[in-house]
Design a protein around this motif. Structure first.
Motif, short mmCIF file in Angstrom:
data_model
loop_
_atom_site.label_atom_id
_atom_site.label_comp_id
_atom_site.label_asym_id
_atom_site.label_seq_id
_atom_site.Cartn_x
_atom_site.Cartn_y
_atom_site.Cartn_z
N ASP A 1 -2.20 4.53 3.67
CA ASP A 1 -2.68 2.86 2.85
C ASP A 1 -1.98 1.75 2.86
OD1 ASP A 1 -4.25 5.31 2.91
OD2 ASP A 1 -3.47 6.10 0.53
N ILE A 2 -1.10 2.07 2.11
CA ILE A 2 -0.16 0.64 2.44
C ILE A 2 0.41 -0.31 3.58
CG2 ILE A 2 2.16 -0.44 1.61
CD1 ILE A 2 1.83 1.56 -0.84
N ILE A 3 0.75 0.34 4.94
CA ILE A 3 1.04 0.26 5.83
C ILE A 3 -0.11 -0.78 6.83
CG2 ILE A 3 2.02 0.84 8.49
CD1 ILE A 3 3.69 2.96 6.76
N THR A 4 -1.95 1.00 6.96
CA THR A 4 -2.66 -0.04 7.20
C THR A 4 -2.72 -1.27 6.26
OG1 THR A 4 -3.35 2.13 7.62
CG2 THR A 4 -4.72 0.26 8.35
N ASP A 5 -2.89 -1.70 5.43
CA ASP A 5 -3.34 -2.61 4.87
C ASP A 5 -2.12 -4.03 5.30
OD1 ASP A 5 -5.14 -1.48 2.69
OD2 ASP A 5 -3.72 -1.22 0.95
N LEU A 6 -1.23 -3.58 4.69
CA LEU A 6 -0.70 -5.25 4.95
C LEU A 6 -0.74 -5.22 7.18
CD1 LEU A 6 3.46 -3.96 4.07
CD2 LEU A 6 1.22 -5.72 2.86
N ALA A 7 -1.06 -4.36 7.85
CA ALA A 7 -1.38 -4.42 8.82
C ALA A 7 -2.54 -5.40 9.29
CB ALA A 7 -1.14 -3.22 10.36
N LEU A 8 -3.31 -5.03 8.48
CA LEU A 8 -4.57 -6.06 8.49
C LEU A 8 -4.44 -6.59 7.94
CD1 LEU A 8 -7.34 -3.24 8.30
CD2 LEU A 8 -6.22 -3.57 10.37
N GLN A 9 -3.80 -7.57 7.40
CA GLN A 9 -3.86 -8.71 6.48
C GLN A 9 -3.34 -9.72 7.85
OE1 GLN A 9 -1.67 -7.91 2.75
NE2 GLN A 9 -3.42 -6.94 1.95
N TRP A 10 -2.05 -9.03 7.91
CA TRP A 10 -1.31 -9.47 9.11
C TRP A 10 -2.17 -9.60 10.58
CZ3 TRP A 10 0.36 -9.07 14.06
CH2 TRP A 10 0.67 -10.12 15.06
#
Length: 541
Positions: A197-206
């Motif tokens: 979940d965290i990896i996806t959160d960071l990716a979408l924020q970028w």
């Protein structure tokens, strides 16, 4: 409306003309005439009143890679173990590579091949313990030099710092599943939650901060890598499922000395605590290794007290089952069941997060001009040949899933049957970005396969080379032609294996010393030598 007419003019008119053409006549042409005429009139009207919506800029690229995700655990590939609707959506709305393979089936080397478009012996990273030379030419560097914003989020696993990226936020080494530490642009940080979940959160924020210009994002998941620690919400998923043993689970390894010495078997090499999550430090079990107790402790201690209570409650049920097992054969089946449960629970979370990425693209109008690739760094054994892990050139490890979607250029519901490699990813993405492919890249652009379904002079055989000696493995190289697979194990043992895949799809019968295959062996060795020369891999037989 515009996109629908684009589809009609690009695909329907050529289709009707092809069917109407006398050389392809299979039905009464009068029956097809109304559809053909209507399509032509629509297109003529549209071209007078509308501007055709070709992409105004190079495509965005999202490259999603899981770690150790077997094609056998993707429903688009026919899996009966699990449903993966979001990964399947990419295949349904684009293309599924049904014969995708890797050049070296282990994590770090595969990642280096993808970055460089070159075999391991050329890019310099042959095994998991080697430092990647980030000074060399890579896909993100080339894209960045040509106007792309570039980023990598998640698992890097190449030991050196990422280069060629405007932004990087990576897991150190293998990373952790719960409340994981990251290295953000060289600085240590930590996030609360589950790693996928965290990896996806960071990716979408970028993406949210960079979608004003073409972007290239490498979104690399840790899951479902060993030791397969699931998200808490899926701790009870598959509790009621009994998974059948694969047909080759009890493989005898006859006439295959490399398999006889491996240390990646379900029966002998999975750890009771680390892999099966049985909280038992004193169990008198001789068939299960007591592997890495400190590693297990480091993983479990990352849970908060509340998370730990939830975890302990779920796995206490597994412990109760374990205590009632007294037969060694039953224990092996229990290990296999537990292994698959946690592996597939991790895959469910990966699929959920692929869905989050696709939903984001839809909501922000980015789907049409964004290439989305989902793949794994290699294949993986789910009990086939009695194994977990990867490394060998046998099918489950050698073959890797890959699905690709790009609505602006790639027609939906395609299945590409030609041999493709992770070596081809960099050339393909450069081709779609309108950037010249460097002459020293050893892969080929898959674009003609994705858009036309074929291309002249495409490869009809694959060269493979694996270098690691860990886990009792043997270095080996080989050739795969579709019909045959010839493998040479050369360090620390010297042995050859030949499989006639037309008669032996499960790769059980080594025919190398069968006199009926002498001519086949000779021809395959010649072709193998030619491939080694072509790829500049100097090997002493």
């Amino acid at each position: 409306m515009t996109r629908n007419l684009d589809f009609i003019c690009m695909y329907k008119v050529p289709y009707f003309w092809d069917r109407f053409n006398i050389s392809h006549m299979k039905t009464n042409p009068i029956r097809l005439l109304p559809g053909f005429v209507l399509s032509v009139l629509l297109c003529q009207t549209w071209e007078m009143g509308y501007t055709r919506q070709f992409p105004a800029r190079p495509p965005n690229i999202i490259f999603i890679m899981a770690d150790d995700h077997a094609y056998q655990a993707i429903s688009a590939y026919g899996s009966t173990l699990i449903k993966t609707p979001n990964i399947d959506r990419i295949a349904r709305e684009g293309a599924l590579m049904s014969n995708g393979f890797v050049t070296n089936s282990v994590c770090s080397p595969s990642r280096a091949v993808i970055l460089t478009g070159k075999y391991s012996h050329i890019n310099g990273l042959r095994d998991n313990g080697t430092y990647f030379n980030g000074a060399q030419q890579t896909l993100p560097k080339i894209l960045k030099e040509n106007g792309y914003r570039t980023a990598i989020v998640g698992k890097w696993h190449l030991w050196s710092e990422p280069t060629g990226f405007d932004y990087w936020n990576i897991l150190p080494a293998q990373g952790h599943y719960y409340n994981p530490p990251f290295i953000k642009m060289g600085k240590d940080t930590c996030y609360k939650g589950y790693v996928t979940d965290i990896i996806t959160d960071l990716a979408l924020q970028w993406i949210d901060s960079n979608r004003g210009q073409p972007f290239f994002l490498m979104l690399h998941h840790k899951a479902p890598h060993r030791n397969c620690m699931p998200p808490l919400k899926y701790l009870h998923q598959f509790d009621e499922v009994k998974f059948p043993l694969p047909a080759t689970f009890n493989d005898s390894y006859k006439n295959r000395p490399a398999l006889q010495r491996q240390q990646i078997s379900v029966a002998h090499d999975l750890d009771l605590r680390y892999d099966t999550k049985i909280p038992c430090d004193t169990c008198a079990v001789t068939t299960i290794n007591s592997w890495a107790p400190a590693e297990w402790q480091r993983e479990i201690e990352r849970l908060t007290p509340a998370e730990r209570r939830q975890w302990d409650s779920a796995y206490a049920l597994e412990y109760e089952q374990f205590k009632n097992i007294h037969d060694p054969a039953a224990l092996v089946k229990f290990q296999f069941q537990r292994y698959l449960e946690d592996y597939l629970r991790c895959v469910l979370s990966v699929d959920d997060n692929v869905g989050r990425v696709l939903q984001y693209l839809d909501e922000h109008g980015l789907s049409e001009n964004t290439i989305v690739i989902y793949t794994s760094d290699q294949g993986f054994y789910l009990g086939e040949h009695g194994l977990y892990d990867k490394r060998f050139m046998y099918n489950e490890s050698f073959r890797s899933p890959m699905v690709v979607r790009y609505p602006a250029k790639i027609r939906p519901k395609q299945q590409v049957s030609q041999f493709t490699l992770n070596l081809d990813i960099a050339p393909t993405l450069l081709d779609y970005a309108g950037i010249a492919i460097p002459a020293d890249m050893q892969g080929a652009s898959m674009r003609p396969l994705l858009e036309k379904g074929k291309t002249p002079n495409w490869r009809n055989e694959i060269y493979y080379h694996y270098y690691e000696l860990s886990f009792g493995l043997t270095r080996h190289y080989g050739i795969y032609t579709g019909r045959y697979k010839l493998i040479h194990f050369y360090d620390p043992i010297d042995a050859w294996e030949l499989y006639d895949l037309k008669k032996d799809k499960l790769e059980i019968n080594n025919l190398y010393n069968d006199p009926r295959y002498l001519k086949a062996v000779k021809a395959l060795k010649e072709r193998l030598r030619s491939l080694q020369k072509f790829y500049k891999d100097e090997v002493n037989w």
